[in-house]
Design a protein around this motif. Structure first.
Motif, PDB file in Angstrom:
ATOM      1  N   LEU A 255      -5.432   5.505   4.986  1.00  0.00           N
ATOM      2  CA  LEU A 255      -5.544   4.940   3.468  1.00  0.00           C
ATOM      3  C   LEU A 255      -5.913   3.576   3.791  1.00  0.00           C
ATOM      4  CD1 LEU A 255      -5.585   5.262   0.523  1.00  0.00           C
ATOM      5  CD2 LEU A 255      -3.335   4.921   0.345  1.00  0.00           C
TER       6      LEU A 255
ATOM      7  N   LEU B 266       0.891  -1.147  -0.137  1.00  0.00           N
ATOM      8  CA  LEU B 266       0.061   0.016  -0.054  1.00  0.00           C
ATOM      9  C   LEU B 266       0.791   1.182  -0.024  1.00  0.00           C
ATOM     10  CD1 LEU B 266      -2.866  -0.091  -0.229  1.00  0.00           C
ATOM     11  CD2 LEU B 266      -3.091   0.236   2.470  1.00  0.00           C
ATOM     12  N   ASP B 267       1.841   1.371   0.695  1.00  0.00           N
ATOM     13  CA  ASP B 267       2.671   2.419   0.819  1.00  0.00           C
ATOM     14  C   ASP B 267       3.488   2.595  -0.432  1.00  0.00           C
ATOM     15  OD1 ASP B 267       2.009   2.454   3.444  1.00  0.00           O
ATOM     16  OD2 ASP B 267       3.899   1.827   4.337  1.00  0.00           O
ATOM     17  N   ASP B 268       3.862   1.614  -1.314  1.00  0.00           N
ATOM     18  CA  ASP B 268       4.449   1.998  -2.311  1.00  0.00           C
ATOM     19  C   ASP B 268       3.497   2.483  -3.454  1.00  0.00           C
ATOM     20  OD1 ASP B 268       7.052   0.800  -1.764  1.00  0.00           O
ATOM     21  OD2 ASP B 268       6.372  -1.209  -2.182  1.00  0.00           O
TER      22      ASP B 268
ATOM     23  N   TYR C 275       0.696   4.270  -3.018  1.00  0.00           N
ATOM     24  CA  TYR C 275       0.546   5.709  -2.506  1.00  0.00           C
ATOM     25  C   TYR C 275       1.633   6.351  -2.971  1.00  0.00           C
ATOM     26  CZ  TYR C 275      -0.898   9.568   0.522  1.00  0.00           C
ATOM     27  OH  TYR C 275      -1.489  10.712   0.871  1.00  0.00           O
ATOM     28  N   GLY C 276       3.026   5.919  -2.724  1.00  0.00           N
ATOM     29  CA  GLY C 276       4.105   6.602  -3.266  1.00  0.00           C
ATOM     30  C   GLY C 276       4.013   7.020  -4.604  1.00  0.00           C
ATOM     31  N   LEU C 277       3.595   5.982  -5.558  1.00  0.00           N
ATOM     32  CA  LEU C 277       3.566   6.163  -7.022  1.00  0.00           C
ATOM     33  C   LEU C 277       2.382   7.066  -7.259  1.00  0.00           C
ATOM     34  CD1 LEU C 277       4.190   5.556  -9.881  1.00  0.00           C
ATOM     35  CD2 LEU C 277       2.773   3.385  -9.856  1.00  0.00           C
TER      36      LEU C 277
ATOM     37  N   LEU D 191      10.619   6.397  -6.145  1.00  0.00           N
ATOM     38  CA  LEU D 191       9.478   5.727  -5.774  1.00  0.00           C
ATOM     39  C   LEU D 191       9.372   5.303  -4.203  1.00  0.00           C
ATOM     40  CD1 LEU D 191       8.248   2.871  -8.489  1.00  0.00           C
ATOM     41  CD2 LEU D 191       7.189   5.055  -7.582  1.00  0.00           C
ATOM     42  N   ALA D 192       9.877   6.129  -3.379  1.00  0.00           N
ATOM     43  CA  ALA D 192      10.043   5.879  -2.022  1.00  0.00           C
ATOM     44  C   ALA D 192       8.772   5.718  -1.542  1.00  0.00           C
ATOM     45  CB  ALA D 192      10.719   6.911  -1.398  1.00  0.00           C
ATOM     46  N   PRO D 193       8.568   4.915  -0.815  1.00  0.00           N
ATOM     47  CA  PRO D 193       7.005   4.570  -0.393  1.00  0.00           C
ATOM     48  C   PRO D 193       6.466   5.695   0.546  1.00  0.00           C
ATOM     49  CG  PRO D 193       8.297   2.939   0.807  1.00  0.00           C
ATOM     50  CD  PRO D 193       9.312   3.818  -0.433  1.00  0.00           C
ATOM     51  N   THR D 194       5.238   5.964   0.774  1.00  0.00           N
ATOM     52  CA  THR D 194       4.667   7.049   1.646  1.00  0.00           C
ATOM     53  C   THR D 194       3.728   6.387   2.552  1.00  0.00           C
ATOM     54  OG1 THR D 194       5.518   8.453  -0.114  1.00  0.00           O
ATOM     55  CG2 THR D 194       4.054   9.330   1.837  1.00  0.00           C
ATOM     56  N   ARG D 195       3.606   6.596   3.835  1.00  0.00           N
ATOM     57  CA  ARG D 195       2.958   5.920   4.728  1.00  0.00           C
ATOM     58  C   ARG D 195       1.647   6.650   4.694  1.00  0.00           C
ATOM     59  NH1 ARG D 195       1.489   1.610   6.167  1.00  0.00           N
ATOM     60  NH2 ARG D 195       1.049   1.112   8.475  1.00  0.00           N
TER      61      ARG D 195
ATOM     62  N   LEU E 195       1.222   9.515  -5.471  1.00  0.00           N
ATOM     63  CA  LEU E 195       1.639  10.958  -5.003  1.00  0.00           C
ATOM     64  C   LEU E 195       2.488  11.540  -6.419  1.00  0.00           C
ATOM     65  CD1 LEU E 195       2.352  10.590  -1.389  1.00  0.00           C
ATOM     66  CD2 LEU E 195       0.697  12.106  -2.482  1.00  0.00           C
TER      67      LEU E 195
END
Lengths: 186, 95
Positions: B82, A21-23, A25-27, B74-78, A29
């Motif tokens: 969500l 999910l965090d990956d 969401y990163g993409l 592509l650093a993940p974002t928390r 953004l």
């Protein structure tokens, strides 16, 4: 499908897919230019589509890449559906010179990039105008070829090439200026 | 890693031993790094930067830049909110 089957499918999906999910969401953004609400909506749409097509996913293969493709396609569909007004970009303002001309002699391998934190790089990508940002994300973060990007965005290949060139130059300039500002390069 | 060249270059004509000029090579810089050139041009540019001191560091800087963007962009974002919302959507979809 019985409720038990639904629960089993959901459990499996949550186990395999939600870890990414965090990956995703990163993409999202990076694609939306840091728009949190749009990005959350995009991830939700992508997750729902992935869940509905879960039987097409082959367990043990690259789930992250599969989900990212679904999210990317959801973004491209939305990109075409939106009432898009052309982004006002002053093309002349975008320098065409590489930072090599500044750092070449002092830092020939551009090691200053290594000293930038990831957040600075992602923020600089998100700050690019949409016309530049989307081709850059599709190419440099998603590995699509020029013809694939051209087809996805309904643009001529030559336009993709020139936008990508300008996006990279602008991003490079942005990161270099920041590096100078905080003293990473003199 | 792109290897440094060793010959002096004439930017209008390119270094001895290559059939393209520095300008022709630099005009194709990103297409070369992206692997988007026709095979014949890939070879001509590769041959040029292998022996051109003027061009190879310029290609190398761009390669380093693109590698950083690809590896770190592509650093993940928390987002806790969500995850809750996605789980809710999945529950509704399963009902």
């Amino acid at each position: 499908m019985s409720q038990v089957d639904h629960d089993a499918k959901r459990d499996q999906f949550e186990r395999e897919a939600l870890v990414h999910l965090d990956d995703l969401y990163g993409l999202a953004l990076r694609l939306t230019g840091g728009d949190e609400t749009r990005s959350e909506d995009l991830v939700q749409t992508a997750c729902l589509r992935a869940y509905q097509r879960w039987d097409q996913y082959e367990l043990g293969t690259n789930c992250r890449a599969w989900l990212m493709t679904i999210l990317r396609n959801a973004f491209i569909n939305e990109f075409h559906m939106r009432d898009r007004r052309p982004t006002v970009v002053d093309y002349d303002e975008v320098g065409e010179r590489s930072v090599f001309e500044q750092v070449g002699t002092e830092d020939p391998e551009s090691r200053f990039f290594e000293n930038l934190v990831d957040e600075r790089i992602t923020a600089a990508i998100e700050a690019l105008p949409e016309d530049f940002r989307v081709p850059l994300v599709l190419s440099d973060l998603q590995g699509l070829s020029y013809p694939e990007i051209a087809s996805a965005l309904s643009l001529p290949v030559g336009t993709v090439k020139s936008r990508l060139f300008r996006a990279r130059r602008r991003l490079q300039r942005e990161l270099y200026d920041y590096a100078r500002e905080v003293g990473i390069v003199s | 890693m792109i290897s440094p060249g060793d010959s002096g270059s004439d930017r209008m004509h390119g270094p001895r031993g290559t059939d393209i000029t520095c300008q022709e090579a630099l005009d194709r810089l990103f297409e070369f790094l992206d692997g988007e050139l026709e095979p014949e041009w890939m070879e001509r540019v590769r041959g040029h930067i292998a022996i051109c001191r003027h061009c190879w560091p310029r290609f190398d800087v761009e390669r380093v830049f693109l590698d950083h963007i690809a590896a770190r962009g592509l650093a993940p974002t928390r987002s806790r909110r969500l995850e809750r919302r996605v789980r809710e959507i999945l529950r509704n979809a399963a009902e």
